[in-house]
Design an enzyme around this catalytic site. Sequence first.
Site: not given
Length: 579
Positions: A418, A503, A505
Amino acid sequence: NGDKDAEGIEGGSSAVMDSDDENPSDGFETVKVRSKLAFPSFGFGSAVANIKSSFNTQVEKSRPAVTQSARSLDEKLHLSEKVADIKSSFTAQVEKSRPAVTQSARSLNDKLHLSEKVAVFSKQVEALKKTAAVIDTKEEKKIQARKNFMTPEAILNSKGCMASVLTVSDQHATVLLTHSGKSHVGELNTSYREGVGEEEEAKVESDAQVNSLLKLAVVPFHKKFLAKQSVDDDEGDGEDKAMGIPMKEAESEASREILSFLSQYRFNLKSESGAEYSYYNALPTRAPAVHPQAGEVGLWSLAGEALPPASLAGDGKKGSAGAGPPSLSGPIDVSLGCFTVELISPASERQIQRAMPAPATALVEETPELYDAVTRPFIEGIVSGGSLDWITNIIEGKKEKERLLLDHDQYILNVDTKWRSHPDCNSTPREQWHNHKSTEDLYCLAILKQKGVASMRDLRGEHIPVLQSIFLEGTQTIEKVYGVPRDQIRVFAHYQPQFYHFHIHFTRLHNEIGCQVERGHLVSDIIQNLEAHSDFYSKRTITYRLKLTDDLHKRISAHKNPEALKKPPQEKEIIVEAT
């Protein structure tokens, strides 16, 4: 004197004889005495003395030799005793070591047998390697054939390809491409005819429709054009769009214009995950072609330029149905605007739904009971379907190695895809990443290596150390590589997550993408909750937001009210997501 002695002897003898009759014993004694006195010496005494003296002299002379011989003999006797002792000791040692020697011999024999077995096994391994090499070669051909076709150019020029812009923002646009799977099957089957499996591949429906997503990082005049083609302008709710209405609209002039726009770019592969994700640089050509399904509308007219000559397009016939694939070998013209592309092909229904513009969302209060009844089976179905193989490739370092920032025993830290403004990971030296202007858009991703932890719901007290390590070492690594202070980094997890392999971020504090309160959960809070209760997230109710078109939302709604699907939908309060 001699005569006297003779007479004496004779007289003596007579006397003895005469006296024998009367007293024999006296006569004997007399003879003894007389004989001692009657024998003459004849010089024998001196001769004996001489012999004795000579003998003594010889004895004295031989005494050292005799003594030495005696000593030597004694030493030999002692040596024999020592030899006997040594022999006895050696025999004892031999007997004592006999079991060990026997065991060593057996062990050596076993090793010899093992060596023979290893030799046989080695031959078998070599045979297996050869077989594996043949299989790998065939698989590589399959994969390469798939890659060759699963490129933007191949998809854009596949039979019946149609396009629809799903969403457009200031920096990004998402295009949905629907195309026939016939070309996929044909390409794959002709690429590895010599291998096994062509019969199985032939069973694939040749007319199956394949969906792909193109996520573009656009420049201003691209945005202006694409926004006009977006399904946001179409009437109808998000559910209709998700069910295929945009595909009907894709047959319109808008679809042809989108295809013409995209066909005027050369797509150079940057990296790929080994699954459905791949990343490209889109470079415009100075002599763009007209897409076979398009008319004279293209990027040139959008940029205010005259249309290129018809001879530059396909076979020279504008809009000809028989025109060949557009030429993408022309020189690059950066004045028309370059951009990056993320290709997802094939795209799953869930991926498409996530990309669709949703006019409405709803809050879900997920209790542990609701999770066990609906959400857990939903997640398990996705995980067991093999859609997360690309995660395994990244964790094992097979893909996206250029994005790796930290490889820990329990997790990895990567540059998230991203983060589109990040300098090129392959060509830009890492020392230039430090304090790069793109750090304003910082976005990194830590992925747990442990399997079976799909989401925050699966976390327990035993995961506290790895969470603490991700938080501490992750922020330290980012600060070292990019120069972003730890107090400017947000570390959080999503629930529901984008994919079901746990996961975390890492984003810049001023970047609020994905950190809404009904979705983002700070890792520091997660750690504290697990410290208070090891099974905290298995027992609490978690509230989150879902699109009405999301398959999980539909399942939850059906679970709560099975009859609702049979009745006309009723108005209910929802949260409207601003676009």
